[in-house]
Design a protein around this motif. Sequence first.
Motif, mmCIF file in Angstrom:
data_model
loop_
_atom_site.group_PDB
_atom_site.id
_atom_site.type_symbol
_atom_site.label_atom_id
_atom_site.label_comp_id
_atom_site.label_asym_id
_atom_site.label_seq_id
_atom_site.Cartn_x
_atom_site.Cartn_y
_atom_site.Cartn_z
ATOM 1 N N VAL A 1 4.944 -3.308 9.350
ATOM 2 C CA VAL A 1 6.277 -3.684 8.875
ATOM 3 C C VAL A 1 6.172 -4.339 7.502
ATOM 4 C CG1 VAL A 1 8.320 -5.098 9.322
ATOM 5 C CG2 VAL A 1 7.117 -3.991 11.221
ATOM 6 N N LEU A 2 6.920 -3.818 6.541
ATOM 7 C CA LEU A 2 6.985 -4.375 5.190
ATOM 8 C C LEU A 2 8.363 -4.993 5.007
ATOM 9 C CD1 LEU A 2 4.682 -2.270 5.076
ATOM 10 C CD2 LEU A 2 5.449 -1.665 2.777
ATOM 11 N N THR A 3 8.415 -6.253 4.616
ATOM 12 C CA THR A 3 9.687 -6.915 4.354
ATOM 13 C C THR A 3 9.798 -7.233 2.871
ATOM 14 O OG1 THR A 3 9.806 -7.885 6.563
ATOM 15 C CG2 THR A 3 11.142 -8.902 4.852
ATOM 16 N N PHE A 4 10.798 -6.652 2.244
ATOM 17 C CA PHE A 4 11.078 -6.874 0.823
ATOM 18 C C PHE A 4 12.331 -7.738 0.740
ATOM 19 C CE2 PHE A 4 13.015 -4.708 -3.133
ATOM 20 C CZ PHE A 4 12.604 -5.755 -3.952
ATOM 21 N N ARG B 1 5.924 6.298 6.374
ATOM 22 C CA ARG B 1 4.615 5.784 6.793
ATOM 23 C C ARG B 1 4.714 4.375 7.362
ATOM 24 N NH1 ARG B 1 -0.729 5.583 2.834
ATOM 25 N NH2 ARG B 1 -2.124 4.463 4.279
ATOM 26 N N TYR B 2 5.637 3.573 6.813
ATOM 27 C CA TYR B 2 5.792 2.186 7.238
ATOM 28 C C TYR B 2 7.234 1.917 7.653
ATOM 29 C CZ TYR B 2 1.437 1.683 4.560
ATOM 30 O OH TYR B 2 0.163 1.825 4.080
ATOM 31 N N GLU B 3 7.416 0.867 8.428
ATOM 32 C CA GLU B 3 8.769 0.367 8.693
ATOM 33 C C GLU B 3 9.104 -0.618 7.577
ATOM 34 O OE1 GLU B 3 11.382 -2.236 11.932
ATOM 35 O OE2 GLU B 3 9.403 -1.451 12.504
ATOM 36 N N ILE B 4 10.065 -0.266 6.756
ATOM 37 C CA ILE B 4 10.384 -1.066 5.577
ATOM 38 C C ILE B 4 11.759 -1.701 5.744
ATOM 39 C CG2 ILE B 4 10.687 -1.057 3.070
ATOM 40 C CD1 ILE B 4 8.839 1.360 2.955
ATOM 41 N N SER C 1 6.393 -9.236 10.288
ATOM 42 C CA SER C 1 5.977 -8.502 9.091
ATOM 43 C C SER C 1 4.465 -8.471 8.922
ATOM 44 C CB SER C 1 6.603 -9.130 7.843
ATOM 45 O OG SER C 1 8.010 -9.020 7.873
ATOM 46 N N ASP C 2 3.987 -7.406 8.295
ATOM 47 C CA ASP C 2 2.584 -7.272 7.922
ATOM 48 C C ASP C 2 2.391 -7.431 6.412
ATOM 49 O OD1 ASP C 2 1.340 -6.388 10.568
ATOM 50 O OD2 ASP C 2 2.971 -4.943 10.333
ATOM 51 N N LEU C 3 3.476 -7.404 5.663
ATOM 52 C CA LEU C 3 3.429 -7.622 4.220
ATOM 53 C C LEU C 3 4.790 -8.125 3.760
ATOM 54 C CD1 LEU C 3 1.818 -7.255 1.512
ATOM 55 C CD2 LEU C 3 2.910 -5.018 1.321
ATOM 56 N N VAL C 4 4.796 -9.132 2.883
ATOM 57 C CA VAL C 4 6.041 -9.650 2.307
ATOM 58 C C VAL C 4 6.010 -9.386 0.809
ATOM 59 C CG1 VAL C 4 7.394 -11.716 1.816
ATOM 60 C CG2 VAL C 4 6.394 -11.397 4.067
ATOM 61 N N ILE C 5 7.090 -8.818 0.296
ATOM 62 C CA ILE C 5 7.195 -8.448 -1.116
ATOM 63 C C ILE C 5 8.332 -9.236 -1.742
ATOM 64 C CG2 ILE C 5 7.560 -6.541 -2.730
ATOM 65 C CD1 ILE C 5 6.658 -4.684 -0.363
ATOM 66 N N LEU C 6 8.032 -9.941 -2.839
ATOM 67 C CA LEU C 6 9.020 -10.810 -3.482
ATOM 68 C C LEU C 6 9.152 -10.452 -4.956
ATOM 69 C CD1 LEU C 6 7.801 -14.202 -1.960
ATOM 70 C CD2 LEU C 6 9.610 -12.711 -1.083
ATOM 71 N N PRO C 7 10.380 -10.204 -5.441
ATOM 72 C CA PRO C 7 10.584 -9.859 -6.843
ATOM 73 C C PRO C 7 10.689 -11.068 -7.767
ATOM 74 C CG PRO C 7 12.652 -9.732 -5.687
ATOM 75 C CD PRO C 7 11.610 -10.096 -4.656
#
Length: 230
Positions: free
Chosen positions: A41-44, A84-87, A131-137
């Motif tokens: 799971v990717l959380t943006f 490929r991922y749950e985004i 989540s497996d990755l957190v993305i922050l702008p």
Amino acid sequence: ILNHLNLQTDIKVFPVGSVRLDYNYKKHFLKKNTVKKLKPVLTFVAGTYQMKNQSYFGYNRTQPEAFWLRDYNILKLLKKYQDRYEIIFKDYPLGLDSSPNLWKKVLKDINANNISYISKQKNLYTLLNMSDLVILPNMNTTFFDALYFDVNIFVVDEDVFEKPFEQQLKDEIFYFKDENKFKSHLEKYLEEGKFYKCKKKKSRNYFLNFDGLNSRDKLLNEALHAISKN
């Protein structure tokens, strides 16, 4: 920072970290939740936006009125991995930063049909916990929230104190000043598909005084007592 301001010569600083976040995530430390999932799971998390004719002290970002374009560009990159991922794209539930109509249309226009848009349907804690990755702008309070979890953090911002990220924290946080380098390294990370690469012990201590977690109440009470005496 308070010492460097030279407000007075005998000022005492008591580092206690983030008391509010410590209490918010207390259950997480007592018992970590295991979330079953079919895909990583990717959380943006959406960035903050500066409206026209408004400014904020301390911001040094290029064209802040068009800052939402960074979110747009990152979404276009993530679209390549939507099968490929749950985004999840997390927007703010209230206030000027919430733009559900905008982002739902953006996701539709770029054919990101498998990227989930979430505003108030789930809170940040729930998403970070799964989540497996957190993305922050940009660097915002979500960065500090994410430090409480084992998830890796990708963040891009040109208006931060870079030294700690480039030195003692460089192996723990995926920090970038340049948006293009950020996207390039993020794409490489997603192509490889290996998560939980970094431990965040130094980062947690630097930002949250994590080693003092169990004695946080004692530290806070001592600080408040010392302040009240003055």
